[in-house]
Design a protein around this motif. Sequence first.
Motif, PDB file in Angstrom:
ATOM      1  N   THR A  77       1.002  -1.212   0.110  1.00 59.07           N
ATOM      2  CA  THR A  77      -0.004  -0.053   0.075  1.00 59.07           C
ATOM      3  C   THR A  77       1.039   1.217   0.017  1.00 59.07           C
ATOM      4  OG1 THR A  77      -1.566  -1.206   1.303  1.00 59.07           O
ATOM      5  CG2 THR A  77      -1.868   1.081   1.213  1.00 59.07           C
ATOM      6  N   LYS A  78       1.920   1.139   0.680  1.00 51.84           N
ATOM      7  CA  LYS A  78       2.947   2.277   0.820  1.00 51.84           C
ATOM      8  C   LYS A  78       3.514   2.413  -0.567  1.00 51.84           C
ATOM      9  CE  LYS A  78       6.198   3.875   4.196  1.00 51.84           C
ATOM     10  NZ  LYS A  78       6.854   3.453   5.310  1.00 51.84           N
ATOM     11  N   GLY A  79       3.667   1.501  -1.278  1.00 54.62           N
ATOM     12  CA  GLY A  79       4.364   1.741  -2.920  1.00 54.62           C
ATOM     13  C   GLY A  79       3.238   2.214  -3.773  1.00 54.62           C
ATOM     14  N   ILE A  80       2.009   1.755  -3.380  1.00 51.97           N
ATOM     15  CA  ILE A  80       0.961   2.329  -4.418  1.00 51.97           C
ATOM     16  C   ILE A  80       0.643   3.809  -3.998  1.00 51.97           C
ATOM     17  CG2 ILE A  80      -1.546   2.401  -4.575  1.00 51.97           C
ATOM     18  CD1 ILE A  80      -1.609  -0.634  -3.839  1.00 51.97           C
ATOM     19  N   LEU A  84       1.039   7.360  -6.563  1.00 49.68           N
ATOM     20  CA  LEU A  84       0.251   8.424  -6.807  1.00 49.68           C
ATOM     21  C   LEU A  84       0.710   9.745  -6.418  1.00 49.68           C
ATOM     22  CD1 LEU A  84      -2.986   6.489  -5.235  1.00 49.68           C
ATOM     23  CD2 LEU A  84      -2.470   7.046  -7.925  1.00 49.68           C
ATOM     24  N   ILE A  85       1.381   9.746  -5.064  1.00 47.79           N
ATOM     25  CA  ILE A  85       2.031  10.679  -4.748  1.00 47.79           C
ATOM     26  C   ILE A  85       2.978  11.408  -5.664  1.00 47.79           C
ATOM     27  CG2 ILE A  85       3.374  12.027  -2.958  1.00 47.79           C
ATOM     28  CD1 ILE A  85       1.637  10.874  -0.965  1.00 47.79           C
ATOM     29  N   ARG A  86       3.970  10.513  -6.342  1.00 51.63           N
ATOM     30  CA  ARG A  86       4.946  10.975  -7.196  1.00 51.63           C
ATOM     31  C   ARG A  86       4.019  11.575  -8.661  1.00 51.63           C
ATOM     32  NH1 ARG A  86       8.533   6.730 -10.382  1.00 51.63           N
ATOM     33  NH2 ARG A  86       9.019   7.866 -12.148  1.00 51.63           N
ATOM     34  N   ASP A 100      -6.201  12.300 -15.846  1.00 50.97           N
ATOM     35  CA  ASP A 100      -6.836  10.977 -15.621  1.00 50.97           C
ATOM     36  C   ASP A 100      -5.884   9.962 -15.136  1.00 50.97           C
ATOM     37  OD1 ASP A 100      -5.002   9.339 -17.603  1.00 50.97           O
ATOM     38  OD2 ASP A 100      -5.906  10.630 -19.219  1.00 50.97           O
ATOM     39  N   THR A 101      -6.311   8.769 -14.729  1.00 48.70           N
ATOM     40  CA  THR A 101      -5.500   7.888 -14.043  1.00 48.70           C
ATOM     41  C   THR A 101      -5.579   6.387 -14.951  1.00 48.70           C
ATOM     42  OG1 THR A 101      -7.334   7.340 -12.750  1.00 48.70           O
ATOM     43  CG2 THR A 101      -5.913   8.756 -11.735  1.00 48.70           C
ATOM     44  N   GLU A 102      -5.492   6.617 -16.138  1.00 51.28           N
ATOM     45  CA  GLU A 102      -5.485   5.529 -17.081  1.00 51.28           C
ATOM     46  C   GLU A 102      -4.159   4.635 -16.780  1.00 51.28           C
ATOM     47  OE1 GLU A 102      -6.154   6.610 -21.065  1.00 51.28           O
ATOM     48  OE2 GLU A 102      -8.362   7.229 -20.468  1.00 51.28           O
ATOM     49  N   PHE A 103      -2.845   5.490 -16.516  1.00 55.55           N
ATOM     50  CA  PHE A 103      -1.696   4.773 -16.307  1.00 55.55           C
ATOM     51  C   PHE A 103      -1.874   3.766 -15.443  1.00 55.55           C
ATOM     52  CE2 PHE A 103      -1.563   7.245 -12.597  1.00 55.55           C
ATOM     53  CZ  PHE A 103      -0.419   6.946 -11.825  1.00 55.55           C
ATOM     54  N   ILE A 104      -2.931   3.612 -14.473  1.00 55.22           N
ATOM     55  CA  ILE A 104      -2.779   2.575 -13.388  1.00 55.22           C
ATOM     56  C   ILE A 104      -3.270   1.402 -14.231  1.00 55.22           C
ATOM     57  CG2 ILE A 104      -4.343   1.881 -11.635  1.00 55.22           C
ATOM     58  CD1 ILE A 104      -2.401   4.210 -10.709  1.00 55.22           C
ATOM     59  N   LEU A 128      -7.153  12.299  -3.078  1.00 58.29           N
ATOM     60  CA  LEU A 128      -6.248  13.168  -3.768  1.00 58.29           C
ATOM     61  C   LEU A 128      -7.000  14.189  -4.750  1.00 58.29           C
ATOM     62  CD1 LEU A 128      -3.057  10.998  -4.670  1.00 58.29           C
ATOM     63  CD2 LEU A 128      -3.253  12.175  -2.400  1.00 58.29           C
ATOM     64  N   LYS A 129      -7.900  13.701  -5.119  1.00 54.07           N
ATOM     65  CA  LYS A 129      -8.501  14.820  -6.113  1.00 54.07           C
ATOM     66  C   LYS A 129      -9.423  15.376  -5.229  1.00 54.07           C
ATOM     67  CE  LYS A 129      -8.219  12.517 -10.572  1.00 54.07           C
ATOM     68  NZ  LYS A 129      -8.258  13.432 -11.912  1.00 54.07           N
ATOM     69  N   LEU A 130      -9.870  15.123  -3.985  1.00 53.59           N
ATOM     70  CA  LEU A 130     -10.630  15.809  -3.247  1.00 53.59           C
ATOM     71  C   LEU A 130     -10.068  16.966  -2.568  1.00 53.59           C
ATOM     72  CD1 LEU A 130     -13.122  13.048  -1.289  1.00 53.59           C
ATOM     73  CD2 LEU A 130     -13.925  15.057  -2.858  1.00 53.59           C
ATOM     74  N   TYR A 131      -8.787  16.746  -2.086  1.00 51.12           N
ATOM     75  CA  TYR A 131      -7.974  17.585  -1.695  1.00 51.12           C
ATOM     76  C   TYR A 131      -7.528  18.691  -2.850  1.00 51.12           C
ATOM     77  CZ  TYR A 131      -6.078  15.410   2.762  1.00 51.12           C
ATOM     78  OH  TYR A 131      -6.165  14.670   3.898  1.00 51.12           O
TER      79      TYR A 131
END
Length: 140
Positions: A77-80, A84-86, A100-104, A128-131
């Motif tokens: 989870t830390k890796g996930i 996202l943070i990167r 978009d998050t298609e790269f996932i 993250l999007k809500l922030y």
Amino acid sequence: MSIKDIQEEIIDEFSMFDDWMQRYEYMIELGKSLPLIEEQYKTDENIIKGCQSKVWVHAELNDGKLIFTADSDAIITKGIIAILIRTFSNQKPSDIIAADTEFIDEIGLKEHLSPTRANGLVSMIKQLKLYAIAYQTQLN
């Protein structure tokens, strides 16, 4: 660097690995480079709902860009969250909202996670999007 450029970079990195064991190991490595949240922000308000493991995310606006820090009590989870943070940290809120998050899907992450982790991933992106939305309204 734009969100799209960072996503392309991540796709390239993941394509170097032949199998998912190597990709998981890489994600664990990425988790070690995560910009860690300060202890004072490890609060219930900063826990992402919908994650099986505990994930804390803190956001602050700096010079018109959102800076994220995070931590998790689980190494995958830390890796996930590190991925996202990167992707989203140090970006304008409007760009985060529009991204978009298609790269996932392109790196095959969602299909190689357990259903609960995949739900957690969706919850992390949503948070993250809500922030970004909250900070964007402050900027307007």
